[in-house]
Scaffold this motif. Sequence first.
Motif, PDB file in Angstrom:
ATOM      1  N   HIS A  50     -15.145 -59.299   3.847  1.00  0.00           N
ATOM      2  CA  HIS A  50     -14.244 -58.313   4.431  1.00  0.00           C
ATOM      3  C   HIS A  50     -14.850 -57.797   5.731  1.00  0.00           C
ATOM      4  N   ALA A  51     -13.969 -57.343   6.611  1.00  0.00           N
ATOM      5  CA  ALA A  51     -14.412 -56.825   7.906  1.00  0.00           C
ATOM      6  C   ALA A  51     -14.859 -55.377   7.767  1.00  0.00           C
ATOM      7  N   LYS A  52     -15.458 -54.873   8.831  1.00  0.00           N
ATOM      8  CA  LYS A  52     -15.935 -53.495   8.838  1.00  0.00           C
ATOM      9  C   LYS A  52     -14.770 -52.530   8.624  1.00  0.00           C
ATOM     10  N   HIS A  53     -14.987 -51.494   7.806  1.00  0.00           N
ATOM     11  CA  HIS A  53     -14.001 -50.455   7.493  1.00  0.00           C
ATOM     12  C   HIS A  53     -12.869 -50.949   6.590  1.00  0.00           C
ATOM     13  N   GLU A  54     -12.907 -52.207   6.159  1.00  0.00           N
ATOM     14  CA  GLU A  54     -11.910 -52.707   5.221  1.00  0.00           C
ATOM     15  C   GLU A  54     -12.412 -52.536   3.792  1.00  0.00           C
ATOM     16  N   PRO A  55     -11.506 -52.549   2.810  1.00  0.00           N
ATOM     17  CA  PRO A  55     -11.911 -52.417   1.400  1.00  0.00           C
ATOM     18  C   PRO A  55     -12.866 -53.532   1.001  1.00  0.00           C
ATOM     19  N   VAL A  56     -13.801 -53.213   0.092  1.00  0.00           N
ATOM     20  CA  VAL A  56     -14.766 -54.201  -0.388  1.00  0.00           C
ATOM     21  C   VAL A  56     -14.023 -55.329  -1.093  1.00  0.00           C
ATOM     22  N   ALA A  57     -14.340 -56.571  -0.678  1.00  0.00           N
ATOM     23  CA  ALA A  57     -13.589 -57.714  -1.197  1.00  0.00           C
ATOM     24  C   ALA A  57     -14.446 -58.652  -2.042  1.00  0.00           C
ATOM     25  N   ASN A  58     -15.728 -58.304  -2.283  1.00  0.00           N
ATOM     26  CA  ASN A  58     -16.570 -59.194  -3.081  1.00  0.00           C
ATOM     27  C   ASN A  58     -16.818 -58.571  -4.456  1.00  0.00           C
ATOM     28  N   SER A  59     -17.094 -59.427  -5.424  1.00  0.00           N
ATOM     29  CA  SER A  59     -17.221 -58.983  -6.813  1.00  0.00           C
ATOM     30  C   SER A  59     -18.490 -58.184  -7.072  1.00  0.00           C
ATOM     31  N   THR A  60     -19.475 -58.268  -6.184  1.00  0.00           N
ATOM     32  CA  THR A  60     -20.747 -57.571  -6.399  1.00  0.00           C
ATOM     33  C   THR A  60     -20.748 -56.160  -5.823  1.00  0.00           C
ATOM     34  N   GLY A  61     -19.718 -55.820  -5.063  1.00  0.00           N
ATOM     35  CA  GLY A  61     -19.664 -54.501  -4.448  1.00  0.00           C
ATOM     36  C   GLY A  61     -20.570 -54.351  -3.243  1.00  0.00           C
ATOM     37  N   ASN A  62     -21.016 -55.460  -2.689  1.00  0.00           N
ATOM     38  CA  ASN A  62     -21.927 -55.425  -1.549  1.00  0.00           C
ATOM     39  C   ASN A  62     -21.202 -54.956  -0.292  1.00  0.00           C
ATOM     40  N   THR A  63     -21.839 -54.082   0.471  1.00  0.00           N
ATOM     41  CA  THR A  63     -21.242 -53.544   1.693  1.00  0.00           C
ATOM     42  C   THR A  63     -22.272 -53.506   2.809  1.00  0.00           C
ATOM     43  N   ARG A  64     -21.819 -53.135   3.992  1.00  0.00           N
ATOM     44  CA  ARG A  64     -22.738 -52.967   5.114  1.00  0.00           C
ATOM     45  C   ARG A  64     -23.686 -51.790   4.854  1.00  0.00           C
ATOM     46  N   ASN A  65     -24.867 -51.893   5.470  1.00  0.00           N
ATOM     47  CA  ASN A  65     -25.859 -50.835   5.286  1.00  0.00           C
ATOM     48  C   ASN A  65     -26.608 -50.585   6.594  1.00  0.00           C
ATOM     49  N   GLY A  66     -25.841 -50.269   7.640  1.00  0.00           N
ATOM     50  CA  GLY A  66     -26.456 -49.964   8.924  1.00  0.00           C
ATOM     51  C   GLY A  66     -26.952 -51.212   9.648  1.00  0.00           C
ATOM     52  N   LYS A  67     -27.915 -51.000  10.530  1.00  0.00           N
ATOM     53  CA  LYS A  67     -28.437 -52.095  11.351  1.00  0.00           C
ATOM     54  C   LYS A  67     -29.938 -51.954  11.506  1.00  0.00           C
ATOM     55  N   SER A  68     -30.571 -53.072  11.751  1.00  0.00           N
ATOM     56  CA  SER A  68     -31.994 -53.073  12.089  1.00  0.00           C
ATOM     57  C   SER A  68     -32.134 -53.587  13.511  1.00  0.00           C
ATOM     58  N   LYS A  69     -33.202 -53.175  14.176  1.00  0.00           N
ATOM     59  CA  LYS A  69     -33.395 -53.563  15.571  1.00  0.00           C
ATOM     60  C   LYS A  69     -34.419 -54.693  15.671  1.00  0.00           C
ATOM     61  N   LYS A  70     -34.140 -55.613  16.565  1.00  0.00           N
ATOM     62  CA  LYS A  70     -35.054 -56.720  16.824  1.00  0.00           C
ATOM     63  C   LYS A  70     -35.059 -56.991  18.320  1.00  0.00           C
ATOM     64  N   THR A  71     -36.215 -57.320  18.848  1.00  0.00           N
ATOM     65  CA  THR A  71     -36.317 -57.659  20.265  1.00  0.00           C
ATOM     66  C   THR A  71     -36.615 -59.143  20.401  1.00  0.00           C
ATOM     67  N   LEU A  72     -35.704 -59.847  21.043  1.00  0.00           N
ATOM     68  CA  LEU A  72     -35.871 -61.276  21.270  1.00  0.00           C
ATOM     69  C   LEU A  72     -36.456 -61.519  22.650  1.00  0.00           C
ATOM     70  N   LYS A  73     -37.303 -62.530  22.753  1.00  0.00           N
ATOM     71  CA  LYS A  73     -37.886 -62.905  24.033  1.00  0.00           C
ATOM     72  C   LYS A  73     -37.369 -64.274  24.434  1.00  0.00           C
ATOM     73  N   GLY A  74     -36.965 -64.394  25.688  1.00  0.00           N
ATOM     74  CA  GLY A  74     -36.438 -65.667  26.155  1.00  0.00           C
ATOM     75  C   GLY A  74     -36.236 -65.647  27.642  1.00  0.00           C
ATOM     76  N   GLU A  75     -35.298 -66.437  28.130  1.00  0.00           N
ATOM     77  CA  GLU A  75     -35.070 -66.578  29.558  1.00  0.00           C
ATOM     78  C   GLU A  75     -34.549 -65.290  30.189  1.00  0.00           C
TER      79      GLU A  75
END
Length: 209
Positions: A50-75
């Motif tokens: 399911h998309a963000k802010h939509e009703p939970v559509a999986n049988s486990t009740g799993n949902t979003r839980n914020g974000k983590s930050k990562k810094t990528l190095k490249g070109e």
Amino acid sequence: MAVSNELLDSLLADYKKPEDLIGEHGLLKQLTKKLVERALEAEMDEHLGHAKHEPVANSTGNTRNGKSKKTLKGEFGELPIDIPRDRHGSFEPQLIPKHQTRWTGFDDKILSLYARSMTVREIQGHLEEMYGTEVSPSLISSVTDAVIDDAKAWQSRALDALYPIVYLDCIHVKARDSGAVRVKAVYLALGINLAGEKVLRRSGIGKLR
């Protein structure tokens, strides 16, 4: 995927100088960040069902839980990315896998410079000058050491008792030796085994006289 001229005109509406496009805070870097983060959100939608802010559509009740930050190095230099998280911790991003801190192919750039007999410090300075990213000597060493270990393991592997056909050859390459770049001879042995497969083995390196 086609990009319309109208979209390009909109993106470049405030363009006045090259830095506006390729600079530290330029359009390309900002656009890359937006596209990567949007793609990660799409991956999370697929993972949860399911998309963000939509009703939970999986049988486990799993949902979003914020974000983590990562810094990528490249070109683009260093690029901070927000990675979406789920409550069960089962989300495995495909675009930027867990523990990845560099763009795919960035190791190849380090190795290509190392193959040109540049020192770790020279590689560090070159990457910083070209890509605007500071790479620690320990990172460069870890990348090159990993390849050297693999190369040594490959060179010392057990060989077959019989090769019906063997080719011997030599190529001359430039290599760093005692602080100077010298031309050396690399001796090669190419064998054809009983299965008809080519097996390459380096037999030794010596100075060109």
